[in-house]
Design a protein around this motif. Structure first.
Motif, PDB file in Angstrom:
ATOM      1  N   HIS A 152       0.809  -1.220   0.000  1.00 49.81           N
ATOM      2  CA  HIS A 152       0.000   0.000   0.000  1.00 49.81           C
ATOM      3  C   HIS A 152       0.842   1.269   0.000  1.00 49.81           C
ATOM      4  O   HIS A 152       0.553   2.226  -0.714  1.00 49.81           O
ATOM      5  CB  HIS A 152      -0.934  -0.003   1.214  1.00 49.81           C
ATOM      6  N   ARG A 153       1.845   1.335   0.846  1.00 50.17           N
ATOM      7  CA  ARG A 153       2.793   2.445   0.961  1.00 50.17           C
ATOM      8  C   ARG A 153       2.204   3.707   1.596  1.00 50.17           C
ATOM      9  O   ARG A 153       2.859   4.746   1.625  1.00 50.17           O
ATOM     10  CB  ARG A 153       3.406   2.793  -0.408  1.00 50.17           C
ATOM     11  N   ASP A 154       0.984   3.639   2.102  1.00 48.28           N
ATOM     12  CA  ASP A 154       0.397   4.799   2.788  1.00 48.28           C
ATOM     13  C   ASP A 154      -0.699   4.330   3.746  1.00 48.28           C
ATOM     14  O   ASP A 154      -1.801   4.876   3.765  1.00 48.28           O
ATOM     15  CB  ASP A 154      -0.171   5.786   1.769  1.00 48.28           C
ATOM     16  N   LEU A 155      -0.378   3.331   4.557  1.00 49.83           N
ATOM     17  CA  LEU A 155      -1.393   2.742   5.440  1.00 49.83           C
ATOM     18  C   LEU A 155      -1.561   3.570   6.712  1.00 49.83           C
ATOM     19  O   LEU A 155      -1.305   3.101   7.821  1.00 49.83           O
ATOM     20  CB  LEU A 155      -1.029   1.296   5.780  1.00 49.83           C
ATOM     21  N   GLN A 156      -1.994   4.785   6.542  1.00 44.97           N
ATOM     22  CA  GLN A 156      -2.302   5.663   7.656  1.00 44.97           C
ATOM     23  C   GLN A 156      -3.769   5.489   8.054  1.00 44.97           C
ATOM     24  O   GLN A 156      -4.580   4.977   7.271  1.00 44.97           O
ATOM     25  CB  GLN A 156      -2.025   7.114   7.268  1.00 44.97           C
ATOM     26  N   PRO A 157      -4.143   5.916   9.256  1.00 45.63           N
ATOM     27  CA  PRO A 157      -5.552   5.792   9.667  1.00 45.63           C
ATOM     28  C   PRO A 157      -6.537   6.420   8.686  1.00 45.63           C
ATOM     29  O   PRO A 157      -7.651   5.931   8.526  1.00 45.63           O
ATOM     30  CB  PRO A 157      -5.570   6.507  11.026  1.00 45.63           C
ATOM     31  N   ARG A 158      -6.134   7.502   8.001  1.00 44.23           N
ATOM     32  CA  ARG A 158      -7.050   8.158   7.057  1.00 44.23           C
ATOM     33  C   ARG A 158      -7.425   7.242   5.896  1.00 44.23           C
ATOM     34  O   ARG A 158      -8.435   7.477   5.217  1.00 44.23           O
ATOM     35  CB  ARG A 158      -6.420   9.445   6.517  1.00 44.23           C
ATOM     36  N   ASN A 159      -6.622   6.212   5.645  1.00 45.81           N
ATOM     37  CA  ASN A 159      -6.900   5.271   4.565  1.00 45.81           C
ATOM     38  C   ASN A 159      -7.451   3.948   5.079  1.00 45.81           C
ATOM     39  O   ASN A 159      -7.393   2.929   4.384  1.00 45.81           O
ATOM     40  CB  ASN A 159      -5.631   5.023   3.748  1.00 45.81           C
ATOM     41  N   THR A 160      -7.981   3.982   6.286  1.00 48.01           N
ATOM     42  CA  THR A 160      -8.554   2.789   6.909  1.00 48.01           C
ATOM     43  C   THR A 160      -9.934   3.131   7.448  1.00 48.01           C
ATOM     44  O   THR A 160     -10.076   4.053   8.253  1.00 48.01           O
ATOM     45  CB  THR A 160      -7.654   2.287   8.056  1.00 48.01           C
ATOM     46  N   LEU A 161     -10.947   2.408   6.996  1.00 48.39           N
ATOM     47  CA  LEU A 161     -12.322   2.653   7.429  1.00 48.39           C
ATOM     48  C   LEU A 161     -12.807   1.520   8.322  1.00 48.39           C
ATOM     49  O   LEU A 161     -12.502   0.353   8.075  1.00 48.39           O
ATOM     50  CB  LEU A 161     -13.258   2.779   6.220  1.00 48.39           C
ATOM     51  N   VAL A 162     -13.568   1.882   9.341  1.00 50.54           N
ATOM     52  CA  VAL A 162     -14.186   0.903  10.234  1.00 50.54           C
ATOM     53  C   VAL A 162     -15.687   0.901   9.963  1.00 50.54           C
ATOM     54  O   VAL A 162     -16.342   1.942  10.055  1.00 50.54           O
ATOM     55  CB  VAL A 162     -13.920   1.245  11.714  1.00 50.54           C
ATOM     56  N   ARG A 163     -16.220  -0.263   9.610  1.00 49.04           N
ATOM     57  CA  ARG A 163     -17.646  -0.378   9.317  1.00 49.04           C
ATOM     58  C   ARG A 163     -18.439  -0.573  10.605  1.00 49.04           C
ATOM     59  O   ARG A 163     -17.879  -0.829  11.679  1.00 49.04           O
ATOM     60  CB  ARG A 163     -17.900  -1.528   8.354  1.00 49.04           C
ATOM     61  N   SER A 164     -19.747  -0.470  10.491  1.00 48.52           N
ATOM     62  CA  SER A 164     -20.615  -0.557  11.665  1.00 48.52           C
ATOM     63  C   SER A 164     -20.548  -1.921  12.343  1.00 48.52           C
ATOM     64  O   SER A 164     -20.836  -2.040  13.534  1.00 48.52           O
ATOM     65  CB  SER A 164     -22.059  -0.243  11.262  1.00 48.52           C
ATOM     66  N   ASP A 165     -20.158  -2.968  11.595  1.00 51.49           N
ATOM     67  CA  ASP A 165     -20.051  -4.301  12.188  1.00 51.49           C
ATOM     68  C   ASP A 165     -18.652  -4.588  12.736  1.00 51.49           C
ATOM     69  O   ASP A 165     -18.368  -5.705  13.171  1.00 51.49           O
ATOM     70  CB  ASP A 165     -20.442  -5.376  11.173  1.00 51.49           C
ATOM     71  N   GLY A 166     -17.763  -3.576  12.703  1.00 54.94           N
ATOM     72  CA  GLY A 166     -16.428  -3.739  13.257  1.00 54.94           C
ATOM     73  C   GLY A 166     -15.382  -4.232  12.275  1.00 54.94           C
ATOM     74  O   GLY A 166     -14.208  -4.334  12.629  1.00 54.94           O
ATOM     75  N   THR A 167     -15.787  -4.538  11.046  1.00 56.74           N
ATOM     76  CA  THR A 167     -14.805  -4.949  10.045  1.00 56.74           C
ATOM     77  C   THR A 167     -14.078  -3.723   9.498  1.00 56.74           C
ATOM     78  O   THR A 167     -14.561  -2.593   9.595  1.00 56.74           O
ATOM     79  CB  THR A 167     -15.467  -5.722   8.894  1.00 56.74           C
ATOM     80  N   VAL A 168     -12.921  -3.964   8.922  1.00 51.42           N
ATOM     81  CA  VAL A 168     -12.043  -2.881   8.471  1.00 51.42           C
ATOM     82  C   VAL A 168     -11.857  -2.960   6.960  1.00 51.42           C
ATOM     83  O   VAL A 168     -11.701  -4.044   6.394  1.00 51.42           O
ATOM     84  CB  VAL A 168     -10.680  -2.965   9.188  1.00 51.42           C
ATOM     85  N   SER A 227       2.443   0.005  -4.682  1.00 55.10           N
ATOM     86  CA  SER A 227       3.285  -0.751  -5.610  1.00 55.10           C
ATOM     87  C   SER A 227       2.734  -2.169  -5.683  1.00 55.10           C
ATOM     88  O   SER A 227       2.288  -2.718  -4.679  1.00 55.10           O
ATOM     89  CB  SER A 227       4.741  -0.782  -5.138  1.00 55.10           C
ATOM     90  N   THR A 228       2.771  -2.733  -6.870  1.00 54.11           N
ATOM     91  CA  THR A 228       2.138  -4.026  -7.103  1.00 54.11           C
ATOM     92  C   THR A 228       3.130  -4.990  -7.743  1.00 54.11           C
ATOM     93  O   THR A 228       3.893  -4.602  -8.636  1.00 54.11           O
ATOM     94  CB  THR A 228       0.908  -3.856  -8.028  1.00 54.11           C
ATOM     95  N   TRP A 229       3.129  -6.230  -7.262  1.00 57.09           N
ATOM     96  CA  TRP A 229       3.978  -7.260  -7.871  1.00 57.09           C
ATOM     97  C   TRP A 229       3.663  -7.368  -9.361  1.00 57.09           C
ATOM     98  O   TRP A 229       2.495  -7.275  -9.743  1.00 57.09           O
ATOM     99  CB  TRP A 229       3.707  -8.601  -7.185  1.00 57.09           C
ATOM    100  N   PRO A 230       4.670  -7.467 -10.249  1.00 53.47           N
ATOM    101  CA  PRO A 230       6.086  -7.773 -10.001  1.00 53.47           C
ATOM    102  C   PRO A 230       7.002  -6.558  -9.874  1.00 53.47           C
ATOM    103  O   PRO A 230       8.186  -6.657 -10.207  1.00 53.47           O
ATOM    104  CB  PRO A 230       6.446  -8.603 -11.225  1.00 53.47           C
ATOM    105  N   HIS A 231       6.500  -5.414  -9.439  1.00 56.35           N
ATOM    106  CA  HIS A 231       7.376  -4.262  -9.203  1.00 56.35           C
ATOM    107  C   HIS A 231       8.500  -4.673  -8.252  1.00 56.35           C
ATOM    108  O   HIS A 231       8.274  -5.401  -7.277  1.00 56.35           O
ATOM    109  CB  HIS A 231       6.565  -3.115  -8.600  1.00 56.35           C
ATOM    110  N   LYS A 232       9.707  -4.188  -8.533  1.00 60.02           N
ATOM    111  CA  LYS A 232      10.872  -4.624  -7.753  1.00 60.02           C
ATOM    112  C   LYS A 232      10.777  -4.228  -6.280  1.00 60.02           C
ATOM    113  O   LYS A 232      11.439  -4.825  -5.432  1.00 60.02           O
ATOM    114  CB  LYS A 232      12.151  -4.050  -8.354  1.00 60.02           C
ATOM    115  N   GLY A 233       9.940  -3.226  -5.963  1.00 57.14           N
ATOM    116  CA  GLY A 233       9.803  -2.810  -4.574  1.00 57.14           C
ATOM    117  C   GLY A 233       8.887  -3.694  -3.750  1.00 57.14           C
ATOM    118  O   GLY A 233       8.782  -3.518  -2.533  1.00 57.14           O
ATOM    119  N   VAL A 234       8.217  -4.635  -4.409  1.00 55.01           N
ATOM    120  CA  VAL A 234       7.298  -5.535  -3.699  1.00 55.01           C
ATOM    121  C   VAL A 234       7.998  -6.871  -3.489  1.00 55.01           C
ATOM    122  O   VAL A 234       8.174  -7.656  -4.421  1.00 55.01           O
ATOM    123  CB  VAL A 234       5.988  -5.734  -4.489  1.00 55.01           C
ATOM    124  N   ASN A 235       8.420  -7.114  -2.267  1.00 51.73           N
ATOM    125  CA  ASN A 235       9.111  -8.354  -1.931  1.00 51.73           C
ATOM    126  C   ASN A 235       8.798  -8.706  -0.482  1.00 51.73           C
ATOM    127  O   ASN A 235       8.107  -7.953   0.224  1.00 51.73           O
ATOM    128  CB  ASN A 235      10.622  -8.212  -2.156  1.00 51.73           C
TER     129      ASN A 235
END
Length: 226
Positions: free
Chosen positions: A159-175, A184-192
Motif C-alpha cells: 500500500h505504501r500509505d497505510l495511515q488511519p485516514r486510509n482505513t475505514l471501520v464499518r458498523s459491524d467492526g470490520t475494516v 506498488s504491485t507485484w512484479p514491481h521490484k519494490g514488492v518483496n
C-alpha cells in the motif's frame, strides 16, 4: 504469482448519467497534481468516483495523475483477482473509464479545462465506514486491520500509505483499506517479502503501540500526529 486480467473498461458511463452527492476531496497534499473523490449516483445506485488528471507534471519528483491512476488500477487488478475485494477487505472496483467533462461543469470544474479527459475509477461506496482513530480503535479492530493488510499483501500489493485516514471501520467492526494511488504491485521490484514484512510491522506498531496506547491516555484525534 500468476498474471491477472486487466481491469474492466466501462465504455458506457457518461457525465450526464452521474449525479454528485458529495465532494469528498477535490485537491491533494502536494498542491501540484491531484486526484479527486466524489460520492455519486449512477443508474440509481451509489458509488465512489475517483478521478485522475491525465496531464503529466514535468518534475520527476512529483507523481502526476497518470502515474497515480496506473498504481491504483494495477492494485485493483490483483485485489480483484485474489478475491480481496469480494471478501470486503478493500472496496469493490467496478472498472475504469475516461470521463469527458463538459466546459460548464460545476462539480467537476477543476477538470473542465484539461486537454485530455480524466481517467476514472468507479468504486464501491463504504457508506457506513468511518475513519480509524483513537476514538474507535479497539484490540479487535486493530486485529481486523492487520488481517485486511495481510490479505492485501497476499495479493501482491504494497500500500505504501497505510495511515488511519486510509482505513475505514464499518458498523459491524470490520475494516476496509482504501486509496491505492501510491501502491506498488507485484512484479514491481519494490514488492518483496522484506518490504511487505516492514509494512506489516509498521501497521502493528501504529495500531497497538501508538493508537491503543494513546486511547488509554484519553488523547483526542487533534492531539496525535497520525
Amino acid at each position: 504469482m500468476e498474471p491477472v486480467d486487466p481491469l474492466k473498461q466501462l465504455d458506457d458511463v457518461r457525465y450526464k448519467e452521474l449525479t454528485c452527492m458529495e465532494v469528498i476531496r477535490d485537491g491533494d497534499e502536494e498542491g501540484v497534481d491531484f486526484t479527486s473523490i466524489f460520492r455519486v449516483r449512477y443508474k440509481r445506485k451509489g458509488y465512489i468516483l475517483k478521478l485522475f488528471h491525465s496531464s503529466t507534471y514535468p518534475s520527476p519528483l512529483v507523481e502526476s495523475g497518470p502515474h497515480k491512476f496506473d498504481r491504483e488500477k494495477c492494485a485493483y487488478e490483483r485485489l480483484l483477482h485474489h478475491g480481496v475485494c469480494s471478501q470486503g477487505f478493500v472496496p469493490m472496483c467496478h472498472g475504469w473509464f475516461e470521463l469527458r467533462v463538459p466546459k460548464g461543469s460545476t462539480w467537476l470544474h477543476s477538470f473542465a479545462s484539461d486537454e485530455k479527459p480524466p481517467n476514472a475509477l468507479l468504486l464501491e461506496d463504504i457508506f457506513d465506514g468511518v475513519t480509524l482513530s483513537v476514538l474507535n480503535i479497539s484490540p479487535s479492530i486493530a486485529g481486523q486491520a492487520l488481517l485486511a493488510a495481510d490479505q492485501m499483501h497476499e495479493a501482491g500489493v504494497l500500500h505504501r500509505d497505510l495511515q488511519p485516514r486510509n482505513t475505514l471501520v464499518r458498523s459491524d467492526g470490520t475494516v476496509v483499506i482504501i486509496d491505492f494511488d501510491k501502491a506498488s504491485t507485484w512484479p514491481h521490484k519494490g514488492v518483496n517479502l522484506l518490504s511487505l514484512k516492514k509494512e506489516m510491522q509498521l501497521c502493528w506498531c501504529l495500531y497497538f503501540s501508538c493508537m491503543l496506547t494513546d486511547q488509554l491516555m484519553d488523547l483526542t484525534p487533534e492531539q496525535v500526529r497520525y
